[in-house]
Each structure stands twice: as C-alpha cells, then as structure tokens.
Write an enzyme that holds these catalytic residues in place. Structure first.
Site, mmCIF file in Angstrom:
data_model
loop_
_atom_site.group_PDB
_atom_site.id
_atom_site.type_symbol
_atom_site.label_atom_id
_atom_site.label_comp_id
_atom_site.label_asym_id
_atom_site.label_seq_id
_atom_site.Cartn_x
_atom_site.Cartn_y
_atom_site.Cartn_z
ATOM 1 N N PRO A 89 -14.359 17.569 46.418
ATOM 2 C CG PRO A 89 -15.761 15.796 46.932
ATOM 3 C CD PRO A 89 -14.316 16.199 46.972
ATOM 4 C CD GLU A 116 -12.390 7.508 53.104
ATOM 5 O OE1 GLU A 116 -12.199 6.489 52.409
ATOM 6 O OE2 GLU A 116 -13.393 8.246 52.962
ATOM 7 N NE ARG A 154 -13.709 20.557 23.967
ATOM 8 C CZ ARG A 154 -13.991 19.896 22.830
ATOM 9 N NH1 ARG A 154 -13.386 18.764 22.552
ATOM 10 N NH2 ARG A 154 -14.867 20.380 21.969
ATOM 11 C CG ASP A 169 -19.087 30.243 18.028
ATOM 12 O OD1 ASP A 169 -19.272 29.721 16.938
ATOM 13 O OD2 ASP A 169 -19.823 30.092 19.009
HETATM 14 N N1 LIG Z 1 -16.334 15.692 43.073
HETATM 15 C C1 LIG Z 1 -15.002 15.963 42.905
HETATM 16 N N2 LIG Z 1 -14.505 17.031 42.260
HETATM 17 O O1 LIG Z 1 -13.167 16.960 42.332
HETATM 18 N N3 LIG Z 1 -12.762 15.881 43.004
HETATM 19 C C2 LIG Z 1 -13.883 15.239 43.367
HETATM 20 C C3 LIG Z 1 -13.903 13.991 44.126
HETATM 21 O O2 LIG Z 1 -14.956 13.442 44.394
HETATM 22 N N4 LIG Z 1 -12.695 13.518 44.505
HETATM 23 C C4 LIG Z 1 -12.596 12.308 45.273
HETATM 24 C C5 LIG Z 1 -11.406 12.352 46.167
HETATM 25 C C6 LIG Z 1 -10.661 13.506 46.300
HETATM 26 C C7 LIG Z 1 -9.563 13.519 47.157
HETATM 27 C C8 LIG Z 1 -9.250 12.379 47.844
HETATM 28 CL CL1 LIG Z 1 -7.880 12.398 48.905
HETATM 29 C C9 LIG Z 1 -9.990 11.215 47.726
HETATM 30 C C10 LIG Z 1 -11.067 11.209 46.862
#
Ligand SMILES: Nc1nonc1C(=O)NCc1ccc(Cl)cc1
Length: 246
Positions: A89, A116, A154, A169
């Site tokens: 995120p 985490e 894609r 397009d």
């Molecule tokens: N939104 C998102 N966009 O890309 N990834 C996410 C997401 O939530 N990843 C969860 C996540 C990412 C890394 C680790 Cl270590 C643990 C959990």
C-alpha cells in the site's frame, strides 16, 4: 514477457497461469512466470520465514535472509536485466498509464510479501520500484502481484487476440466503457438500444463513444478532466449532457 515471482504461496498464481487470457498466453509462450519461494532458502529445521520486529509490536516480518536470497536468485535467473517490484500500500498507485509503463519491460520480478511487512533495508537494497494496486490492506502481496500480471500481460502483443486490441484503442482510452448488450433482445421488458440492432456501424460507433463519454462525465469526472477531447467527442458529450443533466 517474463515475470519472476517471489512468494511464499506460488500455488496461488495458478489463477493467472492456468486460466483465461493469461493462461492461454502462458501456453502460447507469450507470457512466462517463474517462482522463487523464500522457504526454499531456509536452513533451520522449521524452515522459518518470519521474524520478530525490532521495537516490538504486533505481528511478524518476513525473515531477511530467505527473502534476500530468493530475490537474488530471481535476479540471477533474469540475467540482471529485470526491474524488481515490491507490492504494498506504500507504493505508487497503479493505473492504466502505469500498466503501460510496466508493459514496456521485458522482465519483471514481483515480490509478494506476507506478515506485516519486509525489512526496510531490503526495500532500499533489493527493490527497484514499489507499487500499490489500491488504498486497502490485503493479507499478502500475491493478489496484487496477480492483478499487475493480468493487466500488464493484456498489453503484450498477441495476448488479447482480437487485432484491434479493443482495450486500448484511442477511441476510449482514458474513458469508462460503454454499456454492452447481448441476446435476448428483451429482458423483463428492458430492451436493447435500437441503434445496436441495426447495421449502421458508424451510428453504433458514435453511440458507444457518446455513452463512454457520458458515463465518464457522470461517474468519473476526474478521468474526464484528464482527457483531451476532439471535436466529435466534445459534441457527443455536450449532446449527452443536454439529454442527461438532471
Ligand atoms: N493494497 C496493496 N497494493 O499492493 N499490495 C497491497 C497490499 O495490501 N499488500 C499486502 C501486503 C504487502 C506486503 C506484505 Cl509484507 C504483507 C501484506
């Protein structure tokens, strides 16, 4: 296109490698996905892949050494020419423009985290780009990685099949899609728009473009603001607004 995936759950990726448009692309050799599992780089009896966070707090992080070795192995297999992307995120928000950028790369390595998070020093030393598929928290990076694989694949020539690559397009790039209809002509009194039942392809093209412009105006004015509309598009949108401005 070659994609290397670093993940504790490689089997999840059958969703893209074994199904649909992307599954066919793999079969045709247009897309290749290879996997590196950090658990294969553990040497303790319990094959430990998680570790406790300095500073305490809830949850665990991915253990450094297995993850680093998995990423390095994937890089070596890519011959050193790959971009290593970490999904989280905290990354740059993925949109179609970003997908187009990523699709220009022959080789991508996607690092799907669990727990985490991963040690910040790995992000600094081993990750080239951090990308997010949206502002929500998933349980791991795998679904985000699969989303990226699907969207990028894609755009690989030959993957979509239909020559006009309907997706991209200039007709509707940057706009929401128009409504679609198929048989039967009537569902509980709701009919298919007459223009689509006729054979006037120019009228159908204009109707679809007008609907795409109108729906974008109604639902995503932010997208419309980024579009350079040509005179035909401006005219069709004005017509739609006149007919729909409540
Ligand atoms: N939104 C998102 N966009 O890309 N990834 C996410 C997401 O939530 N990843 C969860 C996540 C990412 C890394 C680790 Cl270590 C643990 C959990």
């Amino acid at each position: 296109m070659w994609v290397g995936v670093v993940s504790l759950f490689p089997d999840m990726f059958s969703a893209v490698t074994d199904h649909g448009v992307t599954g066919r692309a793999v079969k045709q050799g247009l897309l290749e996905v290879d996997f590196w599992n950090p658990r294969d780089y553990t040497h303790d009896r319990h094959r430990t892949v998680d570790d406790r966070p300095y500073g305490g707090g809830p949850g665990m992080l991915m253990k450094v050494e297995p993850l680093r070795q998995a990423i390095r192995s994937a890089r070596a297999a890519a011959g050193g020419s790959a971009r290593v992307i970490y999904l989280s995120p905290q990354g740059r928000r993925l949109d179609q423009a970003g997908v187009r950028e990523l699709a220009t790369r022959e080789r991508l390595i996607l690092v799907a985290g669990r727990y985490e998070g991963i040690d910040e020093r790995i992000v600094e030393a081993d990750i080239d780009e951090e990308w997010s598929i949206g502002d929500y928290v998933l349980s791991g990076g795998e679904l985000a990685a699969m989303t990226l694989i699907d969207a990028v694949a894609r755009l690989v020539p030959g993957v979509l099949g239909h020559a006009d690559s309907a997706e991209e397009d200039s007709f509707t790039a940057g706009l929401l899609d128009c409504p679609h209809y198929t048989r039967p002509e009537q569902i509980e009194g709701r009919r298919v728009p007459e223009v689509l039942l006729g054979g006037n392809h120019e009228a159908i093209r204009r109707w679809r473009l007008k609907q795409a412009l109108g729906r974008t105006w109604l639902r995503r004015p932010d997208l419309l603001a980024q579009c350079q509309l040509n005179s035909e598009q401006q005219e069709l949108l004005a017509e739609y607004i006149r007919e729909n401005d409540t």
